[in-house]
Design a protein around this motif. Sequence first.
Motif, PDB file in Angstrom:
ATOM      1  N   THR A  19     -23.917 -55.899  35.844  1.00 51.99           N
ATOM      2  CA  THR A  19     -22.526 -56.100  35.444  1.00 51.99           C
ATOM      3  C   THR A  19     -22.341 -57.430  34.728  1.00 51.99           C
ATOM      4  N   VAL A  28     -17.325 -51.203  36.861  1.00 50.65           N
ATOM      5  CA  VAL A  28     -16.160 -51.649  36.092  1.00 50.65           C
ATOM      6  C   VAL A  28     -15.305 -52.517  37.008  1.00 50.65           C
ATOM      7  N   VAL A  32     -21.453 -56.197  31.235  1.00 53.66           N
ATOM      8  CA  VAL A  32     -19.994 -56.113  31.164  1.00 53.66           C
ATOM      9  C   VAL A  32     -19.390 -57.462  30.797  1.00 53.66           C
ATOM     10  N   LYS A  58     -11.314 -57.577  34.953  1.00 56.65           N
ATOM     11  CA  LYS A  58     -12.300 -58.395  34.247  1.00 56.65           C
ATOM     12  C   LYS A  58     -11.636 -59.608  33.607  1.00 56.65           C
TER      13      LYS A  58
END
Length: 744
Positions: free
Chosen positions: A616, A661, A620, A576
């Motif tokens: 996401t 993830v 995220v 990320k």
Amino acid sequence: MPERRWDDPFIAVDEFIGSPPLIIAHGGASGLFPDQTAGAYIYAASTSLQNTALSCDVQLTKDGYGICRTGINLGDSTTINATYPQLATELIVNGELIQGFFSVNLTASFVLNNISAVQSNAARTIAFDGMFPVTQPTDMIKFSLNTSLFWINVEYPSFFYQHGLNMTSYIHELISNMPIDFVSSPEVGFLKTLKSSVPKTTNLVLKVGETDKVDPSTNITYGSLLSNLSDIATYASGILVHKEYIWPVDNATLYLEAESTIIREAHKVQLAVYGYGFVNDPMIPIYNYSFDPIREYLQFVPASGSHIDGFLSDFPTTASEAIACFRGATPAVRLAGTKPFIISHNGDSGNYPGCTKLAYDGAVRGGASYIDCPVQMTSDGIAICRESPDLLIGTDVSTHSDFLKRLSLIRQFQAEKGIFSINMTWAEIQTLKATMFSPEEDFNVIRNPAYNNQEGVLQLTDFLNYAKNTSVGILIDIQNGYFLETEVDKNVVGAVLASLNASGLASSDRVMIQSEDSAILSLFRQVTNYTLIYRVVDTDVLVTKTEVSDVKALANFVTLPRALVQVASNGFLVNKTDIVDLFHAQNVSVFVSFLRNEFVALPYDYDSDPTLELDTLLKVYNVDGVITDFPATASYYLSNTCSNMKTQAIGGQQYGIQTVVPGALVTQLALNIQPPPPSQARLNVSNGERNLSLTLNAPSTSPGPNTAPTASPPSPQSEASRSLKLNITLISIIIASIIFHHFK
């Protein structure tokens, strides 16, 4: 024409009549992993609804052991073709001579210890090829996480009988070693041998082939078998049919035809109907679904009447999302300024030719909070809405022989030759028609051509007059503005301001201005109070706190290219990034562009499911908005029942959309994939741009006589002629309009 257009509202299903459809994981999560492997089964069991069935296509080895592989030729789904090519042979399978590698010629020990599984679908990733050994049916128990049902499909029982292997006896033995909830086969004779000898808890299902194909055990076509459903009910509890038996497709238009009656007729004789052929990555799309696989699943569970009893899917996670989270979803009403923003990209350009009224209607209807106009300029100074300065993209200009001589190269626009709007007058452009642009055409993924040549090109004023009569916000994207102002002498800023003023939007708080040019935004900042957005174009730049501060000095919003936010390598997400956090730390909101539903545009981590990418990015990465070719997909995502409640109960089970993830697949499975090297080039916000002046000669929306087009832009003007000089007359007009609208 289809019964449901692609843009009809999602069906509202508060409660299923009877049980919700069963999710059958076709070889596990075979859309991502090689089918029927530990990876495929574990992924499916951990990310799907609790009562999902794991399936195995069982084949028998020469010594009578069962293995799980799809397709009679092991060369298509294992490493045997590469490692033991000398073992290839020819055998007759259901009357057809096939060359390949067959389990009936191999021992179980050889198969289990010497060859591994590979992805059998050439359109999918090969990153996991050779990573997992071939499995046996009983292996599904340890991979099921103690939550799954088990489905055994026997595709070629007659073939195995011909080679001295009794599939009926094998199934009996298998049932004594593991619970089997379903046994399916395309052979009637095989199912009849099991009817009286398997437990009542084991459901027998006839897998139906194409109508003109023949069942090798009866020599009767499947079309004839389906004409007597009552007879099928004497030896089976259900039928497994291709999805097009239920919703036929017009192969010429790729639209759905009228729904068949097969579900209703089967239910009358107590036969369940299961469907196969459900994938997220079809090479031939069905346009009703707008490249969104969730729409397809919901097509088979109508608000009233009979619905399908189960989905055999290569992507059981998406099927689970559809059933658990999108039943009864309705478009989220997004007011301008409400986060997260849903901003159209050329309108609803995934479904209609971009920047047309059709596309803008689709975006508004689909729940966009802002619709956009990417501004281009004509040779006579008219601002138009087109997705590119090159009219070869999204119009039929190439069919006009007189315009082909305008083909030229303008490197400030693009590296290839094009036919550019700045080399054509408005009168000439009015003769063009808008066409569908397919950004993934290189992968043979083509968007719906049904609306080609129905509408012409819109002026900016046309767009603004349309938008002001809706409830949505307005984004004006000024592309290549600095080049147009300084080197082509096109007063794009003046044209935009004049159009806004003429449309009564000079002081509207619904308007946002976006540009990749700092000088353009600086000029707007001096003369208006519009919300400003700085657009980053380059996907390979380094962004630090310093560059964020430079953006902050220009705008409170930034649009980042999708590849700069979520970095992928070889099709997989890597760790990320913190780029969104950097902007948020300085109170700069972040939009990400451009989102597309086509599976080839998505990293493999997302299971070819655009909903997982939305989830996401918003959860995220915490972006503040998305700019998308398919605004309805984003709108429906925001209205899903799992989004607000985190999990949704269905059939006593809890289920939530699975969080992706970034980098997890690469790390956990130790894939030999390295992130791309970090960029050494920093984002240059100012890019050496000089201050611009705003001049009075803002273009009229009714140009005079056509002027001769030019094949290339004129030379740059001197810097002195571009010093900051605001024309007092135009400023007075703007200020007067602001005062009038504020106090009226």
